[in-house]
Design a protein around this motif. Structure first.
Motif, mmCIF file in Angstrom:
data_model
loop_
_atom_site.group_PDB
_atom_site.id
_atom_site.type_symbol
_atom_site.label_atom_id
_atom_site.label_comp_id
_atom_site.label_asym_id
_atom_site.label_seq_id
_atom_site.Cartn_x
_atom_site.Cartn_y
_atom_site.Cartn_z
ATOM 1 N N GLU A 35 0.827 -1.212 0.000
ATOM 2 C CA GLU A 35 0.000 0.000 0.000
ATOM 3 C C GLU A 35 0.860 1.260 0.000
ATOM 4 N N GLY A 36 0.371 2.280 -0.682
ATOM 5 C CA GLY A 36 1.013 3.584 -0.665
ATOM 6 C C GLY A 36 2.046 3.760 -1.762
ATOM 7 N N ASP A 87 -12.824 5.600 -3.994
ATOM 8 C CA ASP A 87 -12.213 5.604 -2.665
ATOM 9 C C ASP A 87 -12.742 4.473 -1.802
ATOM 10 N N LEU A 90 -10.766 1.227 -2.366
ATOM 11 C CA LEU A 90 -9.451 1.258 -1.732
ATOM 12 C C LEU A 90 -9.577 1.114 -0.221
ATOM 13 N N ALA A 91 -10.582 1.771 0.364
ATOM 14 C CA ALA A 91 -10.786 1.674 1.813
ATOM 15 C C ALA A 91 -11.176 0.266 2.224
ATOM 16 N N SER A 94 -7.901 -1.920 1.641
ATOM 17 C CA SER A 94 -6.760 -1.461 2.429
ATOM 18 C C SER A 94 -6.852 -1.899 3.883
ATOM 19 N N THR A 96 -5.261 0.087 6.129
ATOM 20 C CA THR A 96 -4.940 1.322 6.835
ATOM 21 C C THR A 96 -6.195 2.158 7.039
ATOM 22 N N PRO A 99 -6.208 5.264 3.511
ATOM 23 C CA PRO A 99 -5.488 4.784 2.323
ATOM 24 C C PRO A 99 -4.938 5.952 1.508
ATOM 25 N N GLN A 100 -3.796 5.703 0.852
ATOM 26 C CA GLN A 100 -3.126 6.759 0.093
ATOM 27 C C GLN A 100 -3.425 6.701 -1.396
ATOM 28 N N LEU A 103 -2.681 0.907 -4.350
ATOM 29 C CA LEU A 103 -2.620 -0.393 -3.685
ATOM 30 C C LEU A 103 -2.221 -1.451 -4.713
ATOM 31 N N ARG A 167 4.009 -2.628 5.493
ATOM 32 C CA ARG A 167 4.009 -1.171 5.686
ATOM 33 C C ARG A 167 5.211 -0.725 6.510
#
Length: 279
Positions: A35-36, A87, A90-91, A94, A96, A99-100, A103, A167
């Motif tokens: 991720e990121g 979004d 991704l949420a 993810s 996290t 999320p950034q 992914l 991460r």
């Protein structure tokens, strides 16, 4: 250019990526999530032993695709599938809280232990009984920063591909060989047969790190064994080492946490090895 078509939250590709949150599915598919932008950038640049790209798929929001166009373009150039996603997707995938927007789905990249030994490593970190994924990833990052040649996670340690480990490694997972799932006895025996000195890091060790440095005993090939965050190394693991070394506490602190102690030990060895090469 119009807005890219977004992948559906019910897409089989999204479902498959979500399953990788569980260790059993990661092991079955031999895939994990990165991720990121930092991790994805390193994944894009990484190649497996056979030259195949490590990144196989990339999920990105439209905003992130614009912000990190270089990463997205590089991912496409490797042949990875790129999916634009809302979004919410991704949420959902993810691990996290925030999320950034990028992914990646990546192939497993652990190395055979025999390959590490064949390369005649000079500095190795062995994680034995390390159970916290954040600590495992941070020690891997420290090993990378200190210039270690490999990291070994024994069969009693946490899953390397746990999202928290990935991460915490901050991209270092893609920088150096990592061996997973072998017994600590096998790791120690193989390294010793290759001429590597084994040092067990333990707060109750009879050898002091400062004394080891002063005695010029740390300039040769070295592997450090780091143990469990709460109870350290069991007696049978300490007995495998050539020496059990403690990091001296010069102030009033009760102890150092695992990652900090690992950083001190690995950098001490790296420094001693550089000094020896200069002489």
């Amino acid at each position: 250019m119009g807005t890219p078509e977004l992948i559906s939250p019910r897409s089989p590709r999204v479902t498959a990526a979500k399953r990788l949150a569980k260790r059993a599915f990661r092991g079955k598919e031999r895939r994990f999530i990165a991720e990121g932008p930092q991790a994805v950038r390193e994944a894009v640049a990484h190649r497996g032993a056979g030259g195949e790209p490590t990144l196989t798929e990339l999920f990105t929001t439209v905003e992130a695709a614009e912000r990190y166009a270089d990463i997205v373009d590089a991912a496409r150039a490797t042949g990875a599938r790129v999916h634009h996603a809302p979004d919410t997707v991704l949420a959902d995938v993810s691990q996290t809280v925030t999320p950034q927007g990028l992914l990646g789905v990546c192939r497993f990249l652990d190395s055979p232990f025999e390959d590490v030994l064949r390369a005649r490593p000079r500095l190795v970190a062995v994680l034995a009984h390390v159970r916290d994924p954040g600590n495992a990833g941070t020690v891997l990052r420290c090993a990378d920063a200190a210039g270690a040649d490999a990291v070994v996670l024994t069969d009693a340690s946490v899953d390397l591909y746990n999202p928290k480990s990935v991460r915490a490694s901050a991209g270092s997972l893609f920088h150096l060989p990592v061996v997973v799932g072998i017994p600590v006895e096998q790791a120690v025996r193989g390294l010793q047969e290759g001429g590597v000195r084994i040092l067990a890091a333990d707060g109750a060790g009879e050898n002091d790190l400062d004394d080891e440095l002063d005695a010029d005993t740390m300039g040769g090939p070295t592997a450090w064994i780091f143990g469990n965050e709460a109870w350290g190394l069991p007696a049978e693991t300490r007995a495998l080492a050539d020496a059990v070394v403690r990091v001296p506490i010069h102030g009033k602190a009760e102890s150092l946490n695992l990652a900090t102690a690992a950083a001190v030990c690995l950098y001490a060895s790296a420094r001693a090895q550089r000094v020896l090469r200069v002489r």
